[in-house]
Write an enzyme that holds these catalytic residues in place. Sequence first.
Site, mmCIF file in Angstrom:
data_model
loop_
_atom_site.group_PDB
_atom_site.id
_atom_site.type_symbol
_atom_site.label_atom_id
_atom_site.label_comp_id
_atom_site.label_asym_id
_atom_site.label_seq_id
_atom_site.Cartn_x
_atom_site.Cartn_y
_atom_site.Cartn_z
ATOM 1 N N LYS A 29 -2.670 15.792 -8.181
ATOM 2 C CA LYS A 29 -1.862 15.617 -9.397
ATOM 3 C C LYS A 29 -1.018 16.864 -9.691
ATOM 4 O O LYS A 29 0.098 16.753 -10.208
ATOM 5 C CB LYS A 29 -2.760 15.264 -10.583
ATOM 6 N N TYR B 38 -8.425 15.158 -6.636
ATOM 7 C CA TYR B 38 -7.541 14.516 -7.619
ATOM 8 C C TYR B 38 -6.675 15.552 -8.337
ATOM 9 O O TYR B 38 -5.455 15.377 -8.461
ATOM 10 C CB TYR B 38 -8.403 13.749 -8.609
ATOM 11 N N ASP C 205 0.878 -1.169 0.000
ATOM 12 C CA ASP C 205 0.000 0.000 0.000
ATOM 13 C C ASP C 205 0.918 1.222 0.000
ATOM 14 O O ASP C 205 1.653 1.446 0.973
ATOM 15 C CB ASP C 205 -0.886 -0.031 1.254
HETATM 16 N N1 LIG Z 1 -6.696 6.218 -16.896
HETATM 17 C C1 LIG Z 1 -6.575 7.520 -17.144
HETATM 18 O O1 LIG Z 1 -7.286 8.097 -17.984
HETATM 19 C C2 LIG Z 1 -5.520 8.325 -16.425
HETATM 20 C C3 LIG Z 1 -5.300 9.639 -16.845
HETATM 21 C C4 LIG Z 1 -4.345 10.398 -16.187
HETATM 22 C C5 LIG Z 1 -3.629 9.860 -15.132
HETATM 23 N N2 LIG Z 1 -3.877 8.584 -14.740
HETATM 24 C C6 LIG Z 1 -3.122 8.067 -13.609
HETATM 25 O O2 LIG Z 1 -2.421 6.909 -13.995
HETATM 26 C C7 LIG Z 1 -2.263 6.076 -12.860
HETATM 27 C C8 LIG Z 1 -2.698 4.664 -13.193
HETATM 28 O O3 LIG Z 1 -4.066 4.676 -13.550
HETATM 29 P P1 LIG Z 1 -4.737 3.523 -14.406
HETATM 30 O O4 LIG Z 1 -5.659 4.195 -15.323
HETATM 31 O O5 LIG Z 1 -3.712 2.615 -14.921
HETATM 32 O O6 LIG Z 1 -5.632 2.836 -13.269
HETATM 33 P P2 LIG Z 1 -5.798 1.317 -12.794
HETATM 34 O O7 LIG Z 1 -6.935 1.340 -11.822
HETATM 35 O O8 LIG Z 1 -5.843 0.399 -13.953
HETATM 36 O O9 LIG Z 1 -4.417 1.023 -12.016
HETATM 37 C C9 LIG Z 1 -4.129 1.580 -10.773
HETATM 38 C C10 LIG Z 1 -3.457 0.525 -9.922
HETATM 39 O O10 LIG Z 1 -3.104 1.128 -8.660
HETATM 40 C C11 LIG Z 1 -3.374 0.182 -7.654
HETATM 41 N N3 LIG Z 1 -3.534 0.836 -6.353
HETATM 42 C C12 LIG Z 1 -4.622 1.502 -5.891
HETATM 43 N N4 LIG Z 1 -4.405 1.922 -4.640
HETATM 44 C C13 LIG Z 1 -3.161 1.521 -4.304
HETATM 45 C C14 LIG Z 1 -2.365 1.654 -3.148
HETATM 46 N N5 LIG Z 1 -2.818 2.302 -2.045
HETATM 47 N N6 LIG Z 1 -1.121 1.131 -3.143
HETATM 48 C C15 LIG Z 1 -0.651 0.464 -4.226
HETATM 49 N N7 LIG Z 1 -1.364 0.288 -5.350
HETATM 50 C C16 LIG Z 1 -2.595 0.822 -5.392
HETATM 51 C C17 LIG Z 1 -4.643 -0.511 -8.124
HETATM 52 O O11 LIG Z 1 -4.852 -1.759 -7.454
HETATM 53 C C18 LIG Z 1 -4.383 -0.666 -9.606
HETATM 54 O O12 LIG Z 1 -3.731 -1.886 -9.902
HETATM 55 C C19 LIG Z 1 -3.025 6.723 -11.718
HETATM 56 O O13 LIG Z 1 -2.114 7.474 -10.915
HETATM 57 C C20 LIG Z 1 -3.978 7.648 -12.438
HETATM 58 O O14 LIG Z 1 -4.350 8.755 -11.655
HETATM 59 C C21 LIG Z 1 -4.804 7.798 -15.357
#
Ligand SMILES: NC(=O)c1ccc[n+]([C@@H]2O[C@H](COP(=O)([O-])OP(=O)(O)OC[C@H]3O[C@@H](n4cnc5c(N)ncnc54)[C@H](O)[C@@H]3O)[C@@H](O)[C@H]2O)c1
Length: 259
Positions: A159, A155, A63
């Site tokens: 960010k 958020y 975590d």
């Molecule tokens: N998907 C989008 O459109 C997007 C856009 C901009 C930024 N992001 C950022 O990219 C990153 C990844 O997002 P994603 O879209 O791949 O999401 P996702 O939900 O597929 O992956 C996120 C992962 O983080 C893990 N996670 C959650 N809480 C956690 C914790 N406390 N400790 C360790 N792991 C934890 C989850 O289990 C998951 O496997 C995030 O930081 C998100 O804010 C995503």
Amino acid sequence: MVYTNRFKDKVAVVTGGASGIGYGIVARLLAEGAYVVAADVNEQRLKELEAQLGERFVGLKTDVTNESQVEALAATAVERFGSLNLAFNVAGAAKAGVITELSEADWDFTVDLCLKGVFLSMKHEARQMKKFGGGAIVNIASLNSHVPMFAGAAYTSAKAGVEMLTRNGALEMARDHIRVNAILPGLVDSPLTASLLENSDIHAAYMERIPFKKAAQPEEMAGPSLFLASEDAAYVSGASLLVDGAWGTSGYPDMSRFM
Ligand SMILES: NC(=O)c1ccc[n+]([C@@H]2O[C@H](COP(=O)([O-])OP(=O)(O)OC[C@H]3O[C@@H](n4cnc5c(N)ncnc54)[C@H](O)[C@@H]3O)[C@@H](O)[C@H]2O)c1
């Protein structure tokens, strides 16, 4: 795709490595010759990946909001694979709410995960990297580091913080030969956004604003992330790279109509 083995025998940590963008980075690192420790709260998925990905991959339930677990993560990379050279801080999620309604608990959940989690990760990754002569850290921020989103204050604020944390890290860690950069994704098709994108009205609202008229696939974040970690970016630190299909040129859709 041409793989050059440019990370052969490098050791990498990827937080949030079980899914979406994090998993895209894990897969690309393995294809390019690295050893990878993926950290995630999704232990079951990590176990499945360990069974699939072979001996250069370790999954560790972590975590990122818990300092002792994050410290153990960085130490595990060194114990298992002998050093730590690269880190990708990807773990993130959000609880939505307009400011006047957002609970303290939902604010804390989002800011702890998206901002404190990156701070703790950088702290312990860099402590280990220093012992091996330096390294490269890539933090996943967001287009929302710059662009507000209706009901997204926790958020977007977190960010924006990740971007400044990246720059502060670049300033402080240069003397230890550690580069720190950020990727700012636009819309990525991942489990995080699946429920939004399944709603055809919300999907259409996004597409009105995104010049490329599509979401990125998670793998499309891996190439730019690995570039920032690579020798090709040897003189790049404190930078933010938008990877957003030109979305930064237009602006966020008005999501208030969906609330
Ligand atoms: N998907 C989008 O459109 C997007 C856009 C901009 C930024 N992001 C950022 O990219 C990153 C990844 O997002 P994603 O879209 O791949 O999401 P996702 O939900 O597929 O992956 C996120 C992962 O983080 C893990 N996670 C959650 N809480 C956690 C914790 N406390 N400790 C360790 N792991 C934890 C989850 O289990 C998951 O496997 C995030 O930081 C998100 O804010 C995503």
